[in-house]
Design an enzyme around this catalytic site. Structure first.
Site, mmCIF file in Angstrom:
data_model
loop_
_atom_site.group_PDB
_atom_site.id
_atom_site.type_symbol
_atom_site.label_atom_id
_atom_site.label_comp_id
_atom_site.label_asym_id
_atom_site.label_seq_id
_atom_site.Cartn_x
_atom_site.Cartn_y
_atom_site.Cartn_z
ATOM 1 N N LYS A 279 -9.610 -6.770 8.027
ATOM 2 C CA LYS A 279 -8.623 -6.392 9.042
ATOM 3 C C LYS A 279 -9.131 -7.005 10.331
ATOM 4 C CE LYS A 279 -7.086 -2.176 6.802
ATOM 5 N NZ LYS A 279 -7.279 -0.714 6.720
ATOM 6 N N ASP B 215 -7.055 3.039 -3.172
ATOM 7 C CA ASP B 215 -7.763 3.103 -1.889
ATOM 8 C C ASP B 215 -8.026 4.563 -1.545
ATOM 9 O OD1 ASP B 215 -8.798 2.803 0.643
ATOM 10 O OD2 ASP B 215 -7.035 1.792 1.492
ATOM 11 N N SER C 290 0.866 -1.166 0.000
ATOM 12 C CA SER C 290 0.000 0.000 0.000
ATOM 13 C C SER C 290 0.908 1.223 0.000
ATOM 14 C CB SER C 290 -0.866 -0.040 1.258
ATOM 15 O OG SER C 290 -1.566 1.170 1.412
ATOM 16 N N GLU D 114 -10.915 0.556 -3.515
ATOM 17 C CA GLU D 114 -11.157 0.294 -2.090
ATOM 18 C C GLU D 114 -11.802 1.500 -1.413
ATOM 19 O OE1 GLU D 114 -7.629 -1.273 -0.269
ATOM 20 O OE2 GLU D 114 -8.342 -0.936 1.772
ATOM 21 N N LEU E 231 -0.346 -0.648 9.288
ATOM 22 C CA LEU E 231 1.036 -0.295 9.604
ATOM 23 C C LEU E 231 1.448 -0.948 10.933
ATOM 24 C CD1 LEU E 231 0.761 3.582 8.924
ATOM 25 C CD2 LEU E 231 1.323 1.826 7.243
ATOM 26 N N ASP F 2 -13.573 -1.770 2.995
ATOM 27 C CA ASP F 2 -12.633 -1.828 4.115
ATOM 28 C C ASP F 2 -13.357 -1.277 5.350
ATOM 29 O OD1 ASP F 2 -10.634 -1.356 6.005
ATOM 30 O OD2 ASP F 2 -9.258 -0.325 4.674
ATOM 31 N N LYS G 177 -1.042 -1.023 -4.494
ATOM 32 C CA LYS G 177 -2.222 -0.225 -4.140
ATOM 33 C C LYS G 177 -1.790 1.216 -3.959
ATOM 34 C CE LYS G 177 -4.522 0.035 0.365
ATOM 35 N NZ LYS G 177 -5.103 -0.825 1.429
ATOM 36 N N LEU G 178 -2.450 2.111 -4.684
ATOM 37 C CA LEU G 178 -2.157 3.540 -4.593
ATOM 38 C C LEU G 178 -3.230 4.227 -3.768
ATOM 39 C CD1 LEU G 178 -1.399 4.351 -8.358
ATOM 40 C CD2 LEU G 178 0.273 3.787 -6.567
ATOM 41 N N LYS G 179 -2.815 5.048 -2.814
ATOM 42 C CA LYS G 179 -3.781 5.873 -2.083
ATOM 43 C C LYS G 179 -4.202 7.027 -2.997
ATOM 44 C CE LYS G 179 -3.792 3.824 2.006
ATOM 45 N NZ LYS G 179 -5.013 3.315 2.648
ATOM 46 N N GLY H 214 -3.890 -4.118 6.282
ATOM 47 C CA GLY H 214 -2.917 -3.810 7.331
ATOM 48 C C GLY H 214 -3.192 -2.435 7.893
HETATM 49 O O1 OSB Z 1 -7.054 1.828 4.433
HETATM 50 O O2 OSB Z 1 -5.927 0.060 4.281
HETATM 51 C C1 OSB Z 1 -6.066 1.184 4.762
HETATM 52 C C2 OSB Z 1 -3.011 2.107 6.889
HETATM 53 C C3 OSB Z 1 -3.617 2.762 7.938
HETATM 54 C C4 OSB Z 1 -4.983 2.932 7.925
HETATM 55 C C5 OSB Z 1 -5.755 2.442 6.859
HETATM 56 C C6 OSB Z 1 -5.152 1.770 5.813
HETATM 57 C C7 OSB Z 1 -3.752 1.628 5.808
HETATM 58 C C8 OSB Z 1 -3.005 1.017 4.715
HETATM 59 C C9 OSB Z 1 -1.615 0.510 5.004
HETATM 60 O O3 OSB Z 1 -3.416 0.979 3.564
HETATM 61 C C10 OSB Z 1 -1.509 -0.962 4.982
HETATM 62 C C11 OSB Z 1 -0.201 -1.434 5.596
HETATM 63 O O4 OSB Z 1 0.832 -1.327 4.948
HETATM 64 O O5 OSB Z 1 -0.215 -1.904 6.754
HETATM 65 MG MG MG Z 2 -8.183 0.661 3.094
#
Ligand code: OSB
Ligand code: MG
Length: 369
Positions: A263, A189, A136, A214, A293, A239, A162-164, A291
């Site tokens: 999650k 996402d 991510s 996402e 983080l 999510d 995955k690109l934010k 995840g």
């Molecule tokens: O939306 O998946 C998410 C991290 C913090 C809060 C929400 C998200 C995320 C990630 C990171 O996308 C995923 C990771 O590398 O743990």
């Molecule tokens: Mg997400």
């Protein structure tokens, strides 16, 4: 059977190796609450995934610590349970607060699996020895930086990028990355940054062969997602909106998503995560493991959960060395060619680095009856 003799609450802080920008903010460090449940000669450990501020869902670290001290821990300390589900039942019908509850539930699964001497994944019904992972990637300053960071991670072998995205930063990075990498498995996402009024803008993403989009809409919404899904060709992945097996069932029945990011902490623990997994399987919908983080403690839990069969898309559980100079556990959790080995041995298979955690902890307290 296992007994909860004592509990430890710890809060540790770790600087992130990268600046992680999402539609809801920028993160440069991680505050990590840990719960250790002490049994008869064994311990179970879990990590809380709530943050100081309620940016992702509604829970907070301060809220969770108070709830654990005043309500959850007094209910389980000094008691014996036949299995983690019985312990979860002892927390009764308390409403919400699933991430706080998950700390107790997940520590109990680790404790129980160690008591039985079996790997957590095996106890949950999983079979894989390694799980497929992607990455991510946070919002970058421009297209060139986005393509460059994608290139690095594709070269490392990650099986999905995955690109934010956020309003004003969506089609541009996706087009640049898709032009540079026509064949990679690519997703985006939005972390709830859009509304149905943006459907036209989101439809432009249909041109880039994304595996899914996402959580485009509100963190607690299913109905608008169902409407949006009817207007797009690209599947939606839920999510934030799925906090329970019931949410999963209703979301899938409504057509709000075709994929679920599970999650474990968001849904309240491993047993509920498994129910979400099973419901998605019944609907023919793939799931993958998201995840937050996590340090190696939460990461190891995620890897074990991902061994269940309907985890059919690569998860976000990438190598610990991406995130930290030094992790909170002794074992390295490193993916090779996009495959993360499941840590062998009883429970999560990882060991808290007590010396390091002791050095960096900003809170450490012990609870017993
Ligand atoms: O939306 O998946 C998410 C991290 C913090 C809060 C929400 C998200 C995320 C990630 C990171 O996308 C995923 C990771 O590398 O743990
Ligand atoms: Mg997400």
């Amino acid at each position: 059977m296992f007994k909860v003799e004592a509990a430890e609450l710890i809060v540790a802080r770790l600087p992130l190796k990268f600046r992680f920008e999402t539609s809801f903010g920028v993160q440069t460090e991680k505050v990590i609450p840990l719960l250790i449940l002490h049994g008869d000669g064994v311990q179970g450990v879990a990590e809380g995934t709530m943050e100081r501020a309620p940016m992702y869902r509604e829970e907070t670290i301060t809220g969770a610590l108070g709830l654990l001290r005043e309500v959850f821990l007094p209910r389980i300390l000094g008691r014996s349970f036949p299995n983690p589900e019985a312990l979860n039942d002892a927390l009764g019908s308390f409403r919400g607060n699933r991430m706080a509850r998950a700390m107790v539930e997940m520590a109990a699964w680790d404790l129980w699996a160690r008591t039985l001497g079996v790997p957590l994944g095996t106890l949950l019904g999983g079979r894989k020895e390694a799980v497929e992972v992607g990455v991510s990637l946070g919002i970058q300053p421009d297209e060139a930086a986005t393509v460059e960071i994608v290139r690095r991670h594709v070269e490392e072998g990650y099986r999905r990028i995955k690109l934010k995205i956020k309003p004003g930063w969506d089609v541009q990075p996706v087009r640049a990355v898709r032009e540079a990498f026509p064949d990679i498995r690519l997703t985006v996402d939005a972390n709830s940054a859009y509304t149905l009024a943006d459907a036209g803008r989101l439809r432009a993403l249909d041109d880039f062969d994304l595996t899914y989009i996402e959580q485009p809409l509100a963190w607690d919404d299913l109905l608008d997602h169902a409407e949006l899904a009817r207007r797009l060709r690209t599947p939606l992945c839920l999510d934030e909106s799925v906090a329970s097996a019931r949410d999963a069932r209703q979301g899938l029945a409504l057509g709000a998503g075709g994929v679920i990011n599970i999650k474990v902490a968001r849904v309240g623990g491993h047993a509920e995560a498994r129910r979400v997994h099973d419901i998605a399987e019944a609907f023919g919908a793939p799931v993958w493991c998201g995840g937050m983080l996590e340090s190696g403690v939460g990461r190891a839990h995620n890897i074990h959960l991902s061994t269940l069969p309907n985890f059919r898309l690569p998860g976000d559980t990438s190598s610990a060395s991406r995130y930290w100079e030094r992790d909170l556990i002794e074992e390295p959790l490193e993916a090779e060619s996009g495959l993360m080995p499941v840590p062998p041995g009883p429970g999560t298979g990882v060991t808290l680095d007590r010396a390091f955690v002791g050095e960096i902890a900003e809170l450490q307290e012990e609870h017993r009856v």
